[in-house]
Design a protein around this motif. Sequence first.
Motif, PDB file in Angstrom:
ATOM      1  N   ILE A  82       0.835  -1.200   0.000  1.00  0.00           N
ATOM      2  CA  ILE A  82       0.000   0.000   0.000  1.00  0.00           C
ATOM      3  C   ILE A  82       0.872   1.254   0.000  1.00  0.00           C
ATOM      4  O   ILE A  82       0.637   2.203  -0.761  1.00  0.00           O
ATOM      5  N   GLU A  83       1.893   1.275   0.868  1.00  0.00           N
ATOM      6  CA  GLU A  83       2.776   2.433   0.925  1.00  0.00           C
ATOM      7  C   GLU A  83       3.538   2.609  -0.386  1.00  0.00           C
ATOM      8  O   GLU A  83       3.794   3.741  -0.822  1.00  0.00           O
ATOM      9  N   GLY A  84       3.888   1.494  -1.022  1.00  0.00           N
ATOM     10  CA  GLY A  84       4.576   1.555  -2.304  1.00  0.00           C
ATOM     11  C   GLY A  84       3.700   2.157  -3.387  1.00  0.00           C
ATOM     12  O   GLY A  84       4.172   2.947  -4.222  1.00  0.00           O
ATOM     13  N   LEU A  85       2.413   1.811  -3.388  1.00  0.00           N
ATOM     14  CA  LEU A  85       1.485   2.377  -4.368  1.00  0.00           C
ATOM     15  C   LEU A  85       1.305   3.878  -4.148  1.00  0.00           C
ATOM     16  O   LEU A  85       1.240   4.661  -5.108  1.00  0.00           O
ATOM     17  N   ARG A  86       1.224   4.290  -2.890  1.00  0.00           N
ATOM     18  CA  ARG A  86       1.086   5.723  -2.587  1.00  0.00           C
ATOM     19  C   ARG A  86       2.324   6.480  -3.073  1.00  0.00           C
ATOM     20  O   ARG A  86       2.201   7.561  -3.663  1.00  0.00           O
ATOM     21  N   GLN A  87       3.510   5.907  -2.849  1.00  0.00           N
ATOM     22  CA  GLN A  87       4.741   6.555  -3.289  1.00  0.00           C
ATOM     23  C   GLN A  87       4.803   6.641  -4.816  1.00  0.00           C
ATOM     24  O   GLN A  87       5.190   7.665  -5.379  1.00  0.00           O
ATOM     25  N   ARG A  88       4.410   5.564  -5.470  1.00  0.00           N
ATOM     26  CA  ARG A  88       4.406   5.564  -6.942  1.00  0.00           C
ATOM     27  C   ARG A  88       3.430   6.600  -7.491  1.00  0.00           C
ATOM     28  O   ARG A  88       3.711   7.265  -8.499  1.00  0.00           O
ATOM     29  N   LEU A  89       2.279   6.746  -6.828  1.00  0.00           N
ATOM     30  CA  LEU A  89       1.292   7.734  -7.278  1.00  0.00           C
ATOM     31  C   LEU A  89       1.857   9.148  -7.121  1.00  0.00           C
ATOM     32  O   LEU A  89       1.684  10.002  -8.010  1.00  0.00           O
ATOM     33  N   ASP A  90       2.542   9.411  -6.005  1.00  0.00           N
ATOM     34  CA  ASP A  90       3.165  10.719  -5.801  1.00  0.00           C
ATOM     35  C   ASP A  90       4.250  10.962  -6.844  1.00  0.00           C
ATOM     36  O   ASP A  90       4.379  12.074  -7.387  1.00  0.00           O
ATOM     37  N   ASP A  91       5.044   9.924  -7.126  1.00  0.00           N
ATOM     38  CA  ASP A  91       6.142  10.067  -8.088  1.00  0.00           C
ATOM     39  C   ASP A  91       5.626  10.366  -9.494  1.00  0.00           C
ATOM     40  O   ASP A  91       6.199  11.190 -10.215  1.00  0.00           O
ATOM     41  N   VAL A  92       4.549   9.681  -9.898  1.00  0.00           N
ATOM     42  CA  VAL A  92       4.045   9.891 -11.250  1.00  0.00           C
ATOM     43  C   VAL A  92       3.415  11.275 -11.380  1.00  0.00           C
ATOM     44  O   VAL A  92       3.451  11.896 -12.459  1.00  0.00           O
ATOM     45  N   GLU A  93       2.883  11.799 -10.287  1.00  0.00           N
ATOM     46  CA  GLU A  93       2.333  13.157 -10.317  1.00  0.00           C
ATOM     47  C   GLU A  93       3.447  14.170 -10.575  1.00  0.00           C
ATOM     48  O   GLU A  93       3.286  15.110 -11.374  1.00  0.00           O
ATOM     49  N   VAL A  94       4.589  13.973  -9.912  1.00  0.00           N
ATOM     50  CA  VAL A  94       5.746  14.848 -10.138  1.00  0.00           C
ATOM     51  C   VAL A  94       6.252  14.700 -11.570  1.00  0.00           C
ATOM     52  O   VAL A  94       6.578  15.687 -12.244  1.00  0.00           O
ATOM     53  N   LEU A  95       6.292  13.441 -12.052  1.00  0.00           N
ATOM     54  CA  LEU A  95       6.758  13.184 -13.414  1.00  0.00           C
ATOM     55  C   LEU A  95       5.871  13.882 -14.444  1.00  0.00           C
ATOM     56  O   LEU A  95       6.366  14.467 -15.415  1.00  0.00           O
ATOM     57  N   VAL A  96       4.565  13.849 -14.219  1.00  0.00           N
ATOM     58  CA  VAL A  96       3.623  14.487 -15.142  1.00  0.00           C
ATOM     59  C   VAL A  96       3.862  16.001 -15.180  1.00  0.00           C
ATOM     60  O   VAL A  96       3.908  16.617 -16.259  1.00  0.00           O
ATOM     61  N   GLU A  97       4.031  16.602 -14.005  1.00  0.00           N
ATOM     62  CA  GLU A  97       4.251  18.052 -13.945  1.00  0.00           C
ATOM     63  C   GLU A  97       5.501  18.449 -14.707  1.00  0.00           C
ATOM     64  O   GLU A  97       5.497  19.409 -15.503  1.00  0.00           O
TER      65      GLU A  97
END
Length: 371
Positions: A69-84
């Motif tokens: 679960i924590e890994g998915l949350r981190q990946r979601l945060d990372d992809v948001e930064v990548l998109v920006e």
Amino acid sequence: MATTDFPTRLKELGATLTSIEKVLDLEKMRTEIADLQEQVGAPDLWDDQANAQRVTGRLSALQAQLERIEGLRQRLDDVEVLVELAQEEADADSIAEAEAELGRLSASIESLEVRTLLSGEYDERDAIVTIRSGAGGDDATDFAEMLQRMYTRWAERHDYAVEVYDTSWAEGAGIKSATFAVKAPYAYGTLSVESGTHRLVRISPFDNQGRRQTSFAAVEVVPVLEQTDEIDIPEDEVRVDVYRSSGPGGQSVNTTDSAVRLTHIPTGTVVSCQNEKSQLQNKASAMVILKAKLLALKKAEERAHLDELRGDANASWGDQMRNYVLNPYQLVKDLRTEHETGNTQSVLDGEIDDFIEAGIRWRRNTEDAPA
């Protein structure tokens, strides 16, 4: 996916993941992990091996779930930064990478969401799966072995341990029956939707005229019990028979009366185990299976419908829950959920997650439907 979809998709996935975190109660999970870690550190932990295995197994399962679960949350945060960053720099490669990662995240979060639907009393437990051939002669026994391979391959894909307790080989092809355990968190809740009659249609490899044959096999799934479960079986209610193991296994297995068959006299429930060299070990394993089956029977009787835990085991025409058609066309279709695929080989190779997830959702919708 167009770039304008990113904010919406990120918001949707974030909301779904937040909902999952609330349902699974991460703080409660962390508290239980800390308590179990304290128990694992006790010097006398292994004085009671059964309890030690329960504690260490539970700790490992919770840690893996929390990390996921924590890994998915981190990946979601990372992809948001990548998109920006990708959008600011108009970097097509990074945008494509973000789109691909969003697709993978969506699939992972959807799969985790299905886990939150597993809230039954025994859903967290390991599973004991029994497969029995039904109508169809050699094709049915061959089909039973195909199903055993399918579930074994599914477990291997997820790195789940499988322990085979008993295999009854057919005189021709395949198996009459097989019983094995799948050892993983929520194995019972996950696999319980596979209970029922499975139907195979194909050109029979055992018919010298090459005719199409329909055959059946039954799948039964029950949860593994823990020491705290109240299932007491008086010794005088169980008949113990020993016999020589059959099939593959080596000289030390096949030349001694090490296999054990237990019959619960009041219910007529019969289980057997022959995977160990020791008669004592086989008896202990058979008792685990017997208790699991009796618990399933008890719970089903309390709810007045046996199929809830055990599934329909008639294994004959008109009772099937899933069809596997290999001829005249290629199709695997679940008759309850309507989920289907034309890639029959992948299904038989263990790619059944989509069928299982559809079954779990179907069961929850059925349970929630008004009477």
